[in-house]
Design a protein around this motif. Structure first.
Motif, PDB file in Angstrom:
ATOM      1  N   ILE A  55     -96.060  -9.977  -9.630  1.00 10.74           N
ATOM      2  CA  ILE A  55     -95.205  -8.810  -9.410  1.00 10.74           C
ATOM      3  C   ILE A  55     -94.819  -8.210 -10.756  1.00 10.74           C
ATOM      4  N   GLU A  56     -94.904  -6.919 -10.878  1.00 11.42           N
ATOM      5  CA  GLU A  56     -94.513  -6.265 -12.128  1.00 11.42           C
ATOM      6  C   GLU A  56     -92.990  -6.209 -12.198  1.00 11.42           C
ATOM      7  N   ILE A  57     -92.452  -6.765 -13.282  1.00 15.38           N
ATOM      8  CA  ILE A  57     -91.008  -6.895 -13.418  1.00 15.38           C
ATOM      9  C   ILE A  57     -90.369  -5.656 -14.034  1.00 15.38           C
ATOM     10  N   LEU A  58     -91.081  -5.005 -14.925  1.00 19.27           N
ATOM     11  CA  LEU A  58     -90.500  -3.855 -15.627  1.00 19.27           C
ATOM     12  C   LEU A  58     -89.972  -2.786 -14.664  1.00 19.27           C
ATOM     13  N   PRO A  59     -90.746  -2.369 -13.641  1.00 17.11           N
ATOM     14  CA  PRO A  59     -90.212  -1.360 -12.707  1.00 17.11           C
ATOM     15  C   PRO A  59     -88.956  -1.835 -11.976  1.00 17.11           C
ATOM     16  N   LEU A  60     -88.876  -3.132 -11.710  1.00 17.29           N
ATOM     17  CA  LEU A  60     -87.698  -3.673 -11.021  1.00 17.29           C
ATOM     18  C   LEU A  60     -86.461  -3.572 -11.896  1.00 17.29           C
ATOM     19  N   LEU A  61     -86.637  -3.883 -13.189  1.00 14.49           N
ATOM     20  CA  LEU A  61     -85.514  -3.803 -14.126  1.00 14.49           C
ATOM     21  C   LEU A  61     -85.067  -2.357 -14.347  1.00 14.49           C
ATOM     22  N   MET A  62     -86.014  -1.456 -14.318  1.00 14.18           N
ATOM     23  CA  MET A  62     -85.699  -0.052 -14.555  1.00 14.18           C
ATOM     24  C   MET A  62     -85.074   0.625 -13.330  1.00 14.18           C
ATOM     25  N   ASN A  63     -85.205  -0.021 -12.166  1.00 14.77           N
ATOM     26  CA  ASN A  63     -84.710   0.604 -10.940  1.00 14.77           C
ATOM     27  C   ASN A  63     -83.983  -0.431 -10.060  1.00 14.77           C
ATOM     28  N   PRO A  64     -82.938  -1.071 -10.613  1.00 10.05           N
ATOM     29  CA  PRO A  64     -82.285  -2.156  -9.874  1.00 10.05           C
ATOM     30  C   PRO A  64     -81.453  -1.688  -8.690  1.00 10.05           C
ATOM     31  N   ASP A  65     -81.176  -0.394  -8.596  1.00 16.43           N
ATOM     32  CA  ASP A  65     -80.379   0.108  -7.475  1.00 16.43           C
ATOM     33  C   ASP A  65     -81.173   0.145  -6.171  1.00 16.43           C
ATOM     34  N   CYS A  66     -82.472   0.122  -6.273  1.00 11.06           N
ATOM     35  CA  CYS A  66     -83.320   0.125  -5.086  1.00 11.06           C
ATOM     36  C   CYS A  66     -83.192  -1.232  -4.374  1.00 11.06           C
ATOM     37  N   PRO A  67     -82.873  -1.250  -3.078  1.00  7.64           N
ATOM     38  CA  PRO A  67     -82.710  -2.515  -2.346  1.00  7.64           C
ATOM     39  C   PRO A  67     -83.927  -3.430  -2.452  1.00  7.64           C
ATOM     40  N   LYS A  68     -85.118  -2.863  -2.413  1.00  6.38           N
ATOM     41  CA  LYS A  68     -86.323  -3.679  -2.524  1.00  6.38           C
ATOM     42  C   LYS A  68     -86.419  -4.312  -3.910  1.00  6.38           C
ATOM     43  N   SER A  69     -86.079  -3.530  -4.953  1.00  3.32           N
ATOM     44  CA  SER A  69     -86.112  -4.062  -6.315  1.00  3.32           C
ATOM     45  C   SER A  69     -85.119  -5.205  -6.467  1.00  3.32           C
ATOM     46  N   ARG A  70     -83.930  -5.014  -5.894  1.00  2.50           N
ATOM     47  CA  ARG A  70     -82.910  -6.058  -5.974  1.00  2.50           C
ATOM     48  C   ARG A  70     -83.411  -7.342  -5.309  1.00  2.50           C
ATOM     49  N   ARG A  71     -83.971  -7.209  -4.141  1.00  3.72           N
ATOM     50  CA  ARG A  71     -84.440  -8.381  -3.410  1.00  3.72           C
ATOM     51  C   ARG A  71     -85.523  -9.113  -4.194  1.00  3.72           C
ATOM     52  N   GLN A  72     -86.427  -8.369  -4.775  1.00  2.00           N
ATOM     53  CA  GLN A  72     -87.510  -8.999  -5.541  1.00  2.00           C
ATOM     54  C   GLN A  72     -86.996  -9.639  -6.827  1.00  2.00           C
ATOM     55  N   LEU A  73     -86.031  -8.999  -7.468  1.00  2.00           N
ATOM     56  CA  LEU A  73     -85.441  -9.586  -8.670  1.00  2.00           C
ATOM     57  C   LEU A  73     -84.743 -10.907  -8.346  1.00  2.00           C
ATOM     58  N   ILE A  74     -84.026 -10.925  -7.244  1.00  2.00           N
ATOM     59  CA  ILE A  74     -83.342 -12.156  -6.827  1.00  2.00           C
ATOM     60  C   ILE A  74     -84.360 -13.251  -6.530  1.00  2.00           C
ATOM     61  N   GLU A  75     -85.427 -12.912  -5.829  1.00  2.00           N
ATOM     62  CA  GLU A  75     -86.459 -13.898  -5.494  1.00  2.00           C
ATOM     63  C   GLU A  75     -87.135 -14.443  -6.744  1.00  2.00           C
ATOM     64  N   LEU A  76     -87.472 -13.565  -7.684  1.00  2.00           N
ATOM     65  CA  LEU A  76     -88.114 -13.998  -8.927  1.00  2.00           C
ATOM     66  C   LEU A  76     -87.167 -14.873  -9.756  1.00  2.00           C
TER      67      LEU A  76
END
Length: 323
Positions: free
Chosen positions: A5-26
């Motif tokens: 999973i690409e982490i950079l987009p998740l860090l840049m867009n943490p307000d997105c519910p999907k990004s948050r969920r993936q960040l928590i899982e990682l």
């Protein structure tokens, strides 16, 4: 920890519910991997807190995902903004998340070690004092705190692993003013590892050295909090008195009056242990509780029993320290 999973987009867009969920899982997977690797250190925490490694991992990363008033991951965003050099690509993003999660997990381990192990906190405080006093400092590397020389700003070279650190002779871990100097000298002269001592693993080895030396050193409580000394000695005395009763009174080897004499003697020894050490000459304790006992009578009848029971007492104290 590499991920597809690409982490950079998740860090840049943490307000997105999907990004948050993936960040928590990682983050959870990174924390669980770190806890598994450090299983020896966290084993006592898992037992005392009655939690699983998975629950431990969730506890460790929870502060990273506590939202602020605007429902944002404040700690992650704040850390990301302060990160140097700035995170600009996927490799840097993976490194950032790994290090951040490992750092928080290590902090949680240290916090619970203080709570689960009453000796850990005392030893940590003493080590922190010696680090400052003797010209060393602490650096964090890949989530682990290391002791390094004061002039070191970056750890370079191979880092010593726990299994390799445990190969260093136990005699070097007796706590004194030269302990850090001796360990650094050993690493420099006998290994090819960087000049970096893992702090928490060092504390475990010091504790093990203190416990192993107890049976030959009666002044072994200088690193334990007073309230903990009381508990350790009381439990060890209770177990020893039970052994005394089973082995000598019930088998008719000592009378009830003699058992009381030994109980009073052991209580006096315990009092001196609390105050700094047992006086030389065990016979003096016995004779102080019954002035009818001569040195000749002691040698003929009581010496072997007292020396054996005293040895049992020290073994029980050592066992209490290991728990």
């Amino acid at each position: 920890m590499k991920t597809s999973i690409e982490i950079l987009p998740l860090l840049m867009n943490p307000d997105c519910p999907k990004s948050r969920r993936q960040l928590i899982e990682l983050s959870y997977k990174i924390a669980l991997s770190y806890i598994t690797f450090n299983h020896r250190r966290v084993k006592k925490i898992l037992i005392s807190e009655e939690i699983t490694p998975k629950e431990f991992a969730l506890e460790a990363i929870a502060p990273l995902f506590e939202p602020d008033q605007e429902n944002r991951f404040f700690l992650i965003e704040k850390t990301l903004k302060q990160w140097s050099p700035p995170v600009t690509n996927e490799n840097e993003a993976q490194f950032f998340l790994n290090k951040l999660v490992q750092m928080k997990t290590e902090q949680h381990i240290s916090k619970l070690l203080r709570q689960a192990d009453p000796f850990f906190s005392r030893l940590l405080d003493k080590l922190n004092y010696h680090i400052k006093k003797n010209g060393y400092k602490k650096l964090r590397y890949l989530g682990t705190v290391y002791i390094v020389p004061s002039e070191c700003d970056e750890i370079r070279g191979r880092i010593i692993r726990e299994d390799e650190f445990n190969q260093i002779p136990r005699s070097l871990f007796n706590f004194n003013n030269k302990i850090l100097q001796k360990i650094f000298t050993y690493i420099e002269q006998n290994t090819e590892f960087a000049d970096a001592i893992p702090l928490n693993i060092l504390i475990l080895r010091i504790k093990e050295a203190e416990i192993s030396s107890f049976e030959t050193d009666d002044n072994s409580f200088n690193f334990i909090e007073e309230s903990d000394v009381e508990k350790v000695l009381e439990n060890a005395l209770r177990i020893t008195l039970s052994k005394l009763n089973e082995s000598y009174f019930k088998k008719g080897k000592l009378s009830s009056e003699e058992i009381l004499l030994f109980e009073n003697t052991l209580n006096d020894i315990i009092v001196d242990m609390k105050d700094g050490g047992v006086n030389p000459g065990l016979y003096k304790y016995l004779m102080a509780n019954d002035n009818r006992i001569t040195l000749e009578l002691y040698e003929q009848k009581y010496r072997n029993i007292l020396e054996y029971i005293y040895k049992v007492l020290k073994q029980n104290i050592a066992a209490q320290l290991r728990e």
